[in-house]
Write a protein that holds these residues in place. Structure first.
Motif, mmCIF file in Angstrom:
data_model
loop_
_atom_site.group_PDB
_atom_site.id
_atom_site.type_symbol
_atom_site.label_atom_id
_atom_site.label_comp_id
_atom_site.label_asym_id
_atom_site.label_seq_id
_atom_site.Cartn_x
_atom_site.Cartn_y
_atom_site.Cartn_z
ATOM 1 N N GLY A 3 -1.301 -1.902 4.382
ATOM 2 C CA GLY A 3 -0.378 -0.971 3.757
ATOM 3 C C GLY A 3 0.037 -1.334 2.350
ATOM 4 N N LYS A 4 -0.550 -2.384 1.782
ATOM 5 C CA LYS A 4 -0.163 -2.821 0.446
ATOM 6 C C LYS A 4 -1.293 -2.629 -0.562
ATOM 7 C CE LYS A 4 3.451 -6.123 1.677
ATOM 8 N NZ LYS A 4 3.982 -7.487 1.452
ATOM 9 N N VAL A 5 -0.901 -2.451 -1.826
ATOM 10 C CA VAL A 5 -1.849 -2.304 -2.925
ATOM 11 C C VAL A 5 -1.739 -3.516 -3.838
ATOM 12 C CG1 VAL A 5 -2.511 -0.943 -4.937
ATOM 13 C CG2 VAL A 5 -1.772 0.215 -2.842
ATOM 14 N N TYR A 6 -2.858 -4.171 -4.084
ATOM 15 C CA TYR A 6 -2.932 -5.376 -4.914
ATOM 16 C C TYR A 6 -3.704 -5.038 -6.185
ATOM 17 C CZ TYR A 6 -1.643 -7.655 -0.530
ATOM 18 O OH TYR A 6 -0.989 -8.015 0.631
ATOM 19 N N LEU B 117 -4.352 -0.438 5.956
ATOM 20 C CA LEU B 117 -5.206 -1.516 5.450
ATOM 21 C C LEU B 117 -4.806 -1.861 4.021
ATOM 22 C CD1 LEU B 117 -6.998 0.431 3.544
ATOM 23 C CD2 LEU B 117 -8.642 0.418 5.398
ATOM 24 N N PRO B 118 -5.224 -3.038 3.536
ATOM 25 C CA PRO B 118 -4.925 -3.409 2.150
ATOM 26 C C PRO B 118 -5.958 -2.825 1.189
ATOM 27 C CG PRO B 118 -5.920 -5.259 3.311
ATOM 28 C CD PRO B 118 -5.813 -4.149 4.302
ATOM 29 N N ILE B 119 -5.503 -2.490 -0.004
ATOM 30 C CA ILE B 119 -6.381 -2.005 -1.064
ATOM 31 C C ILE B 119 -6.217 -2.914 -2.271
ATOM 32 C CG2 ILE B 119 -6.858 -0.128 -2.682
ATOM 33 C CD1 ILE B 119 -6.019 1.853 -0.556
ATOM 34 N N ILE B 120 -7.328 -3.437 -2.777
ATOM 35 C CA ILE B 120 -7.319 -4.301 -3.951
ATOM 36 C C ILE B 120 -8.036 -3.556 -5.057
ATOM 37 C CG2 ILE B 120 -8.102 -6.481 -4.947
ATOM 38 C CD1 ILE B 120 -7.653 -6.138 -1.190
ATOM 39 N N VAL B 121 -7.378 -3.368 -6.188
ATOM 40 C CA VAL B 121 -7.964 -2.589 -7.278
ATOM 41 C C VAL B 121 -7.863 -3.360 -8.592
ATOM 42 C CG1 VAL B 121 -5.768 -1.355 -7.594
ATOM 43 C CG2 VAL B 121 -7.885 -0.365 -8.496
#
Length: 337
Positions: A53-56, A204-208
């Motif tokens: 649930g987090k955006v990195y 899910l986590p999202i890394i951008v």
């Protein structure tokens, strides 16, 4: 019966405390972090892994190794966790990214792999490395100027079909909102909101990755070239909406070979964590192998090595027992025994 908004969005202290204790209990039982390990202990010590649930956001100027850092984390995840990863490539063909991934995974110089001029021992390393990869461990989707709708649809499809656990996107600015009008800042804000919503909805986590504003100084001062939150394009929107923001930095690229303490900066990459919601900030150093693009742990042990809590420690904690009694959390009554 359809749930009301209040039923969906509101919880009492008792309900939230029960959920919190349950999450702690699960973590202790598994002796693991709450999120997916990046494979780099200093980063996991700060963030507790990539959490659902987090955006990195990972920022870096050109040639700072941002993409290599992301690919190295992907390699760590597919090797050590056996989870499936989806990488969205918005600037390169999937074949280019996969070639760079293989170079990192198999420890073969990128140029040798691209030219196909491999020595016999390198062919053996390539074969050995590929044998360790599961067919469903990594999926790469390439789309120049990635439409946001395509990103969402592809994510949902691969979650359903391949049980994807984590998403990487190489460049925030290359996500296309379509015909939406508005300033670049407004488009950045809308993309960040959409990514945050997607991370929460799909759990899910999202890394951008993100570009940084071009360095315009002429001073060779070491500190002046280090990236900060103000170097982000549209910093107010990215800083507000991202859960974690970190930067990659390679002083060696600027012909800066020692820091103010005389430490050697050659062959290293600095990871600078400048936003970390409800967790500490910090920075640390990793080794960077320019020939392969691999980013790896240094030999020294992390200063804050991860030490999981034991269930016995929780059972002996008087404060935990008081919480259970006060809020009548009978589900955890065994902790009082």
């Amino acid at each position: 019966m359809k749930e009301t908004k209040s039923e969906i969005g509101c919880s009492s202290i008792r309900e939230m405390l029960k959920d919190c204790l349950h999450e702690i209990e699960v973590k202790i039982a598994k002796e693991s972090r709450s999120g997916i390990s990046s494979g780099f202990r200093p980063l996991d010590d700060l963030t507790d892994g990539f959490e659902k649930g987090k955006v990195y956001v990972i920022g870096g100027r050109a040639c700072m190794g941002k993409e290599e850092f992301m690919l190295s984390m992907i390699d760590n995840i597919v090797q050590k966790s056996e989870l499936s990863v989806l990488l969205f490539s918005t600037k390169k063909l999937k074949s280019e990214y996969f070639s760079r991934f293989l170079s990192i995974h198999c420890d073969i110089p990128t140029l040798d792999l691209q030219k196909g001029s491999l020595e016999p021992h390198q062919w053996k390393e390539l074969d050995k490395g590929i044998q360790t990869l599961d067919d469903d461990s990594l999926f790469i989707h390439d789309s120049l100027g990635l439409p946001l709708d395509e990103l969402i649809e592809t994510t949902q499809k691969y979650i359903n079909e391949k049980e994807i656990s984590i998403i990487f996107i190489d460049c925030l600015q290359m996500i296309d909102l379509g015909n939406e009008n508005g300033s670049p800042s407004e488009r950045t804000a809308n993309v960040m909101r959409s990514l945050k919503q997607l991370a929460i909805q799909e759990n899910l986590p999202i890394i951008v990755g993100t570009m940084l504003n071009k360095f315009t100084g002429y001073d060779d001062d070491y500190d002046l070239r280090r990236p900060e939150l103000t170097n982000l394009p549209d910093p107010c929107y990215i800083e507000e909406l991202a859960d974690v923001i970190m930067f990659t930095h390679r002083p060696e690229y600027y012909h800066i070979y020692t820091d103010e303490h005389g430490e050697d900066l050659r062959g290293i990459m600095q990871i600078i964590v400048r936003k970390n919601s409800f967790k500490p900030l910090g920075e640390f150093v990793l080794n960077y192998k320019q020939e392969t693009g691999a980013v790896i742990m240094r030999n020294e042990t992390s200063a804050s090595a991860y030490k999981p809590t034991r269930m016995e420690d929780l059972m002996e904690n008087k404060a935990v027992r008081n919480l259970i009694r006060k809020f009548d959390l009978e589900e955890f009554s065994y902790l009082n025994e």
